[in-house]
Design an enzyme around this catalytic site. Structure first.
Site, PDB file in Angstrom:
ATOM      1  N   THR A  17      -5.771   1.899  -7.235  1.00  0.00           N
ATOM      2  CA  THR A  17      -6.427   2.235  -8.420  1.00  0.00           C
ATOM      3  C   THR A  17      -6.075   1.406  -9.426  1.00  0.00           C
ATOM      4  O   THR A  17      -6.637   1.009 -10.486  1.00  0.00           O
ATOM      5  CB  THR A  17      -6.154   3.928  -8.869  1.00  0.00           C
ATOM      6  OG1 THR A  17      -6.503   4.552  -7.958  1.00  0.00           O
ATOM      7  CG2 THR A  17      -6.427   4.145 -10.282  1.00  0.00           C
ATOM      8  N   SER A  67      -5.108   2.776  -0.750  1.00  0.00           N
ATOM      9  CA  SER A  67      -3.974   3.143   0.047  1.00  0.00           C
ATOM     10  C   SER A  67      -4.136   4.400   0.968  1.00  0.00           C
ATOM     11  O   SER A  67      -3.370   4.460   2.131  1.00  0.00           O
ATOM     12  CB  SER A  67      -2.660   3.430  -0.791  1.00  0.00           C
ATOM     13  OG  SER A  67      -2.636   4.637  -1.439  1.00  0.00           O
ATOM     14  N   THR A 100      -1.474   4.922  -5.117  1.00  0.00           N
ATOM     15  CA  THR A 100      -0.378   6.206  -5.383  1.00  0.00           C
ATOM     16  C   THR A 100      -0.406   6.867  -4.232  1.00  0.00           C
ATOM     17  O   THR A 100       0.602   7.361  -3.984  1.00  0.00           O
ATOM     18  CB  THR A 100      -0.880   7.111  -6.494  1.00  0.00           C
ATOM     19  OG1 THR A 100      -2.101   7.487  -6.461  1.00  0.00           O
ATOM     20  CG2 THR A 100      -0.854   6.260  -7.848  1.00  0.00           C
ATOM     21  N   ASP A 101      -1.437   6.813  -3.497  1.00  0.00           N
ATOM     22  CA  ASP A 101      -1.707   8.036  -2.429  1.00  0.00           C
ATOM     23  C   ASP A 101      -0.523   7.854  -1.294  1.00  0.00           C
ATOM     24  O   ASP A 101      -0.014   9.106  -0.597  1.00  0.00           O
ATOM     25  CB  ASP A 101      -3.174   8.099  -1.829  1.00  0.00           C
ATOM     26  CG  ASP A 101      -4.100   8.721  -2.584  1.00  0.00           C
ATOM     27  OD1 ASP A 101      -3.667   9.232  -3.661  1.00  0.00           O
ATOM     28  OD2 ASP A 101      -5.404   8.429  -2.525  1.00  0.00           O
TER      29      ASP A 101
END
Ligand code: SIN
Length: 318
Positions: A17, A67, A100-101
């Site tokens: 992101t 990710s 972030t995932d």
């Protein structure tokens, strides 16, 4: 301790992101991740030169992905690029931009395979780069401050002004800017106006003994380790199916203090007797299993199931 002057800091970009774009600046969810390249991310930091204080910046686009699609092959490439840059005497530290995932898994993998004596700092954003108030530029600036500090070593995560250790950090919120927590351990420290404040400068994790295998072995030959969860009415056939398909390790996220439904426990015990490595963790986001409630070995260091999978996979490479 001030940052060392006139060293190189390397930014390795992987997407996420932080590099995402949207047609509408107020849209924080309907965007496309992994669109901008690393020079564009750096151009968005107005005070970049002030933050670098004479250090040189090198950047490299390792991959450009969301990710959620992270895979072992990308991990290996990223680890190899990190190892390359870390071996250069004039490089003081690395920053990795990441979605972030699955950031917490990559952080732990890199810690285990690199065991770096220099800082390797992952950072990210919860809002796309086109948001009216994006969080990526500040996070990247903060990550650079950590990576430039000669007292820092090991893999760390910087988000929303907090510095997290690779072993503890976890994404705990799907939307808010401060989406990461280190649970009971708390953050390792904070970035405040470019300065670092540490909670406990003493404790850092180590490199895994089989790290070299992960850097060299073709990923198709990496051990297969699956993650299962205990929940109401689990079906033991999933364990039998995994064993029949040749799984080498199973991490089970148990309920509470590592409790497991009796049917699943029987199947896992049988799998263990057949040579499958089984590790027990808890579904609880905070705390860790206390004692050894079952005959199944507990994952080390209170790692969550997904990091326990990384560690068990590395254990099985030996
Ligand atoms: C990703 O993980 O690449 C997309 C989501 C994010 O970075 O917040």
């Amino acid at each position: 301790m001030q940052a060392k002057k006139n060293q190189k800091v390397v930014v390795l970009a992987t997407g996420g992101t932080i590099a995402g774009t949207s047609a509408n600046g107020s849209d924080h969810t309907g965007y496309t991740a992994a669109q901008l390249d690393v020079p564009q991310l750096l151009d968005a930091i107005p005070a970049l030169n002030d933050a670098l204080q004479g250090d040189a910046l090198v950047c490299e686009q390792v991959v450009q992905l969301d990710s959620k699609d992270m895979d072992h092959a990308t991990w290996q490439t990223l680890a190899q690029r990190c190892a390359h840059w870390l071996s250069q005497p004039d490089v003081g530290g690395l920053v990795i931009t990441h979605g972030t995932d699955t950031l917490e898994e990559t952080a732990w993998f890199l810690q285990m395979v690199l065991g770096p004596t220099k800082p390797v700092v992952l950072t990210c954003a919860m809002r796309p780069a086109t948001a009216l108030m994006p969080d990526g530029p500040q996070n990247l600036c903060d990550a650079l401050a950590v990576a430039r500090n000669p007292m820092v070593h090991g893999v760390l995560v910087v988000c929303a002004g907090r510095i997290h250790g690779a072993s503890d950090v976890q994404k705990v919120h799907p939307y808010r800017l401060d989406a990461f927590s280190s649970g009971d351990a708390g953050p390792r420290g904070w970035v405040e106006q470019g300065g670092l404040r540490w909670a406990d400068p003493g404790s850092w994790p180590l490199r895994h003994t089989n790290a070299q295998q992960a850097l060299e072995r073709p990923v198709a030959q990496w051990p297969w380790v699956a993650v299962l969860h205990n929940h109401t009415n689990p079906d033991a056939r999933q364990v039998h199916a995994l064993v029949a398909a040749g799984v080498q390790g199973i991490v089970l996220a148990g309920t509470g203090n590592g409790t497991v439904h009796h049917r699943l426990l029987a199947a896992l015990t049988q799998a263990q007797d057949q040579g499958v490595a089984v590790r027990l963790t808890t579904r609880c986001a905070e705390g860790q299993i206390v004692g050894q409630p079952l005959a199944l070995p507990t994952a080390q260091r209170g790692l969550n199931a997904f990091k326990a999978r990384v560690s068990l996979m590395l254990d099985l490479m030996g």
